[in-house]
Write a protein that holds these residues in place. Structure first.
Motif, PDB file in Angstrom:
ATOM      1  N   TYR A   1       0.837  -1.200   0.000  1.00  0.00           N
ATOM      2  CA  TYR A   1       0.000   0.000   0.000  1.00  0.00           C
ATOM      3  C   TYR A   1       0.872   1.250   0.000  1.00  0.00           C
ATOM      4  CZ  TYR A   1      -3.754  -3.200   1.255  1.00  0.00           C
ATOM      5  OH  TYR A   1      -4.659  -4.241   1.249  1.00  0.00           O
ATOM      6  N   ALA A   2       0.382   2.309  -0.624  1.00  0.00           N
ATOM      7  CA  ALA A   2       1.016   3.626  -0.509  1.00  0.00           C
ATOM      8  C   ALA A   2       0.472   4.253   0.766  1.00  0.00           C
ATOM      9  CB  ALA A   2       0.664   4.487  -1.722  1.00  0.00           C
ATOM     10  N   VAL A   3       1.354   4.714   1.640  1.00  0.00           N
ATOM     11  CA  VAL A   3       0.922   5.207   2.947  1.00  0.00           C
ATOM     12  C   VAL A   3       1.255   6.690   3.101  1.00  0.00           C
ATOM     13  CG1 VAL A   3       1.130   4.937   5.452  1.00  0.00           C
ATOM     14  CG2 VAL A   3       1.254   2.923   3.968  1.00  0.00           C
ATOM     15  N   VAL A   4       0.260   7.446   3.552  1.00  0.00           N
ATOM     16  CA  VAL A   4       0.432   8.846   3.939  1.00  0.00           C
ATOM     17  C   VAL A   4       0.187   8.873   5.438  1.00  0.00           C
ATOM     18  CG1 VAL A   4      -0.452  11.184   3.652  1.00  0.00           C
ATOM     19  CG2 VAL A   4      -0.510   9.593   1.717  1.00  0.00           C
ATOM     20  N   ASP A   5       1.122   9.440   6.229  1.00  0.00           N
ATOM     21  CA  ASP A   5       0.904   9.412   7.671  1.00  0.00           C
ATOM     22  C   ASP A   5       0.804  10.809   8.264  1.00  0.00           C
ATOM     23  OD1 ASP A   5       3.515  10.289   7.826  1.00  0.00           O
ATOM     24  OD2 ASP A   5       4.325   8.455   8.664  1.00  0.00           O
ATOM     25  N   ALA A   6       0.139  10.864   9.417  1.00  0.00           N
ATOM     26  CA  ALA A   6      -0.016  12.115  10.165  1.00  0.00           C
ATOM     27  C   ALA A   6      -0.116  11.764  11.638  1.00  0.00           C
ATOM     28  CB  ALA A   6      -1.275  12.863   9.714  1.00  0.00           C
ATOM     29  N   ASP A   7       0.468  12.613  12.506  1.00  0.00           N
ATOM     30  CA  ASP A   7       0.428  12.313  13.937  1.00  0.00           C
ATOM     31  C   ASP A   7      -0.544  13.205  14.708  1.00  0.00           C
ATOM     32  OD1 ASP A   7       1.793  14.698  14.011  1.00  0.00           O
ATOM     33  OD2 ASP A   7       3.622  13.878  14.907  1.00  0.00           O
ATOM     34  N   ASN A   8      -1.414  13.920  13.975  1.00  0.00           N
ATOM     35  CA  ASN A   8      -2.464  14.703  14.634  1.00  0.00           C
ATOM     36  C   ASN A   8      -3.608  14.945  13.656  1.00  0.00           C
ATOM     37  OD1 ASN A   8      -2.189  17.569  13.356  1.00  0.00           O
ATOM     38  ND2 ASN A   8      -0.080  16.978  13.855  1.00  0.00           N
ATOM     39  N   GLY A   9      -4.747  15.346  14.192  1.00  0.00           N
ATOM     40  CA  GLY A   9      -5.948  15.495  13.378  1.00  0.00           C
ATOM     41  C   GLY A   9      -5.877  16.604  12.339  1.00  0.00           C
ATOM     42  N   ASP A  10      -5.250  17.734  12.697  1.00  0.00           N
ATOM     43  CA  ASP A  10      -5.151  18.845  11.741  1.00  0.00           C
ATOM     44  C   ASP A  10      -4.334  18.453  10.512  1.00  0.00           C
ATOM     45  OD1 ASP A  10      -6.640  20.973  13.036  1.00  0.00           O
ATOM     46  OD2 ASP A  10      -5.073  20.946  14.560  1.00  0.00           O
ATOM     47  N   ASP A  11      -3.177  17.809  10.750  1.00  0.00           N
ATOM     48  CA  ASP A  11      -2.349  17.359   9.626  1.00  0.00           C
ATOM     49  C   ASP A  11      -3.071  16.295   8.810  1.00  0.00           C
ATOM     50  OD1 ASP A  11      -0.369  19.093  10.367  1.00  0.00           O
ATOM     51  OD2 ASP A  11       1.004  17.572  11.154  1.00  0.00           O
ATOM     52  N   ALA A  12      -3.849  15.439   9.501  1.00  0.00           N
ATOM     53  CA  ALA A  12      -4.590  14.396   8.797  1.00  0.00           C
ATOM     54  C   ALA A  12      -5.577  15.001   7.797  1.00  0.00           C
ATOM     55  CB  ALA A  12      -5.342  13.526   9.807  1.00  0.00           C
ATOM     56  N   ILE A  13      -6.285  16.039   8.219  1.00  0.00           N
ATOM     57  CA  ILE A  13      -7.249  16.688   7.325  1.00  0.00           C
ATOM     58  C   ILE A  13      -6.530  17.344   6.150  1.00  0.00           C
ATOM     59  CG2 ILE A  13      -8.883  18.626   7.183  1.00  0.00           C
ATOM     60  CD1 ILE A  13      -9.844  17.776  10.015  1.00  0.00           C
ATOM     61  N   LEU A  14      -5.396  17.983   6.431  1.00  0.00           N
ATOM     62  CA  LEU A  14      -4.604  18.606   5.366  1.00  0.00           C
ATOM     63  C   LEU A  14      -4.121  17.558   4.366  1.00  0.00           C
ATOM     64  CD1 LEU A  14      -3.366  21.270   4.377  1.00  0.00           C
ATOM     65  CD2 LEU A  14      -1.356  20.740   5.772  1.00  0.00           C
ATOM     66  N   GLU A  15      -3.610  16.434   4.877  1.00  0.00           N
ATOM     67  CA  GLU A  15      -3.136  15.357   3.990  1.00  0.00           C
ATOM     68  C   GLU A  15      -4.292  14.777   3.172  1.00  0.00           C
ATOM     69  OE1 GLU A  15      -0.214  14.634   3.249  1.00  0.00           O
ATOM     70  OE2 GLU A  15       1.124  15.006   4.933  1.00  0.00           O
ATOM     71  N   ALA A  16      -5.456  14.642   3.798  1.00  0.00           N
ATOM     72  CA  ALA A  16      -6.617  14.104   3.076  1.00  0.00           C
ATOM     73  C   ALA A  16      -7.021  15.026   1.933  1.00  0.00           C
ATOM     74  CB  ALA A  16      -7.781  13.904   4.042  1.00  0.00           C
ATOM     75  N   ARG A  17      -6.952  16.331   2.187  1.00  0.00           N
ATOM     76  CA  ARG A  17      -7.300  17.302   1.139  1.00  0.00           C
ATOM     77  C   ARG A  17      -6.337  17.235  -0.033  1.00  0.00           C
ATOM     78  NH1 ARG A  17      -7.969  22.625   4.805  1.00  0.00           N
ATOM     79  NH2 ARG A  17     -10.145  22.410   5.411  1.00  0.00           N
ATOM     80  N   THR A  18      -5.038  17.131   0.259  1.00  0.00           N
ATOM     81  CA  THR A  18      -4.031  17.234  -0.803  1.00  0.00           C
ATOM     82  C   THR A  18      -3.681  15.894  -1.437  1.00  0.00           C
ATOM     83  OG1 THR A  18      -2.256  17.130   0.838  1.00  0.00           O
ATOM     84  CG2 THR A  18      -3.005  19.314   0.185  1.00  0.00           C
ATOM     85  N   ARG A  19      -3.750  14.804  -0.661  1.00  0.00           N
ATOM     86  CA  ARG A  19      -3.272  13.516  -1.170  1.00  0.00           C
ATOM     87  C   ARG A  19      -4.383  12.564  -1.608  1.00  0.00           C
ATOM     88  NH1 ARG A  19       1.954  12.979   1.021  1.00  0.00           N
ATOM     89  NH2 ARG A  19       2.238  11.147  -0.302  1.00  0.00           N
ATOM     90  N   ARG A  20      -5.622  12.864  -1.258  1.00  0.00           N
ATOM     91  CA  ARG A  20      -6.786  12.089  -1.692  1.00  0.00           C
ATOM     92  C   ARG A  20      -6.622  10.578  -1.468  1.00  0.00           C
ATOM     93  NH1 ARG A  20     -10.933  14.981  -1.882  1.00  0.00           N
ATOM     94  NH2 ARG A  20     -11.881  13.533  -3.315  1.00  0.00           N
ATOM     95  N   PRO A  21      -6.543  10.129  -0.217  1.00  0.00           N
ATOM     96  CA  PRO A  21      -6.387   8.692   0.041  1.00  0.00           C
ATOM     97  C   PRO A  21      -7.646   7.911  -0.325  1.00  0.00           C
ATOM     98  CG  PRO A  21      -6.809   9.864   2.088  1.00  0.00           C
ATOM     99  CD  PRO A  21      -6.648  10.916   1.025  1.00  0.00           C
TER     100      PRO A  21
END
Length: 198
Positions: free
Chosen positions: A29-49
């Motif tokens: 799997y291709a993995v995008v990680d985040a260690d907090n909720g704010d970064d998670a939302i930002l990653e979801a917006r930009t990386r489209r998991p």
């Protein structure tokens, strides 16, 4: 090299995050990680998991906050990975429409089959991404987890949340996804209740 899908992994415990990232990457799997909720939302917006695996209790935005955002704005299906399985947590998990709720400690033998099952549901049209969490009619006999919980409640006189936790522990012990463990239990019950051959 193409991956089996892109997963957003969110956990404020860096060791858990590293374990999940390594295990899922090794499984293709291709993995995008985040260690907090704010970064998670930002990653979801930009990386489209394609799928998110969320810790529940974190500083700042919780996994529930992230899940609500993913459902409302990103149409990204999600699963929870948490040390908590009390009745209030389970109720919130259900209300948000999670594909699964895995219980820590982290065990890749439990997580990988659950992730694979989630991708099958997403891609197989069993749970359309745009409708995650939306009420939909379903055949009551097609949900092995709900039926198995009922069997354990009846057989051991347990409340629903305790019965579910017992099944989760069994699944972890056997290295199976919760749904697979419940299907095993139901197969055994059906075998025991079948009429004896003449």
């Amino acid at each position: 090299m193409s991956s089996k899908g892109k997963i957003l992994v969110v956990d404020d415990d860096r060791l858990v995050l590293a374990t999940l990232t390594h295990g899922l990457s090794a499984a293709g799997y291709a993995v995008v990680d985040a260690d907090n909720g704010d970064d998670a939302i930002l990653e979801a917006r930009t990386r489209r998991p394609d799928l998110a695996l969320l810790d529940i209790r974190m500083e700042g935005k919780s996994g529930f906050d992230v899940a609500a955002y993913l459902r409302e704005h990103g149409s990204v299906p999600f699963m929870f990975l948490s040390a908590f399985s009390d009745a209030a947590t389970v109720a919130q998990v259900r209300a948000l429409g999670a594909l699964d709720h895995l219980i820590k400690p982290v065990d890749m033998r439990q997580i990988l089959p659950a992730v694979e099952a989630a991708f099958k549901r997403i891609r197989g049209g069993v749970e359309p991404v745009a409708e995650v969490g939306a009420p939909r009619p379903r055949d009551p006999l097609s949900d092995p987890v709900a039926i198995a919980v009922g069997v354990v409640m009846h057989r051991h006189s347990l409340p629903r949340a305790v019965a579910l936790e017992r099944l989760r522990r069994l699944a972890t012990h056997h290295g199976r996804a919760l749904e697979a463990e419940c299907e095993q239990l139901l197969a055994a019950v059906e075998l025991l209740s079948a009429p004896a051959a003449p």
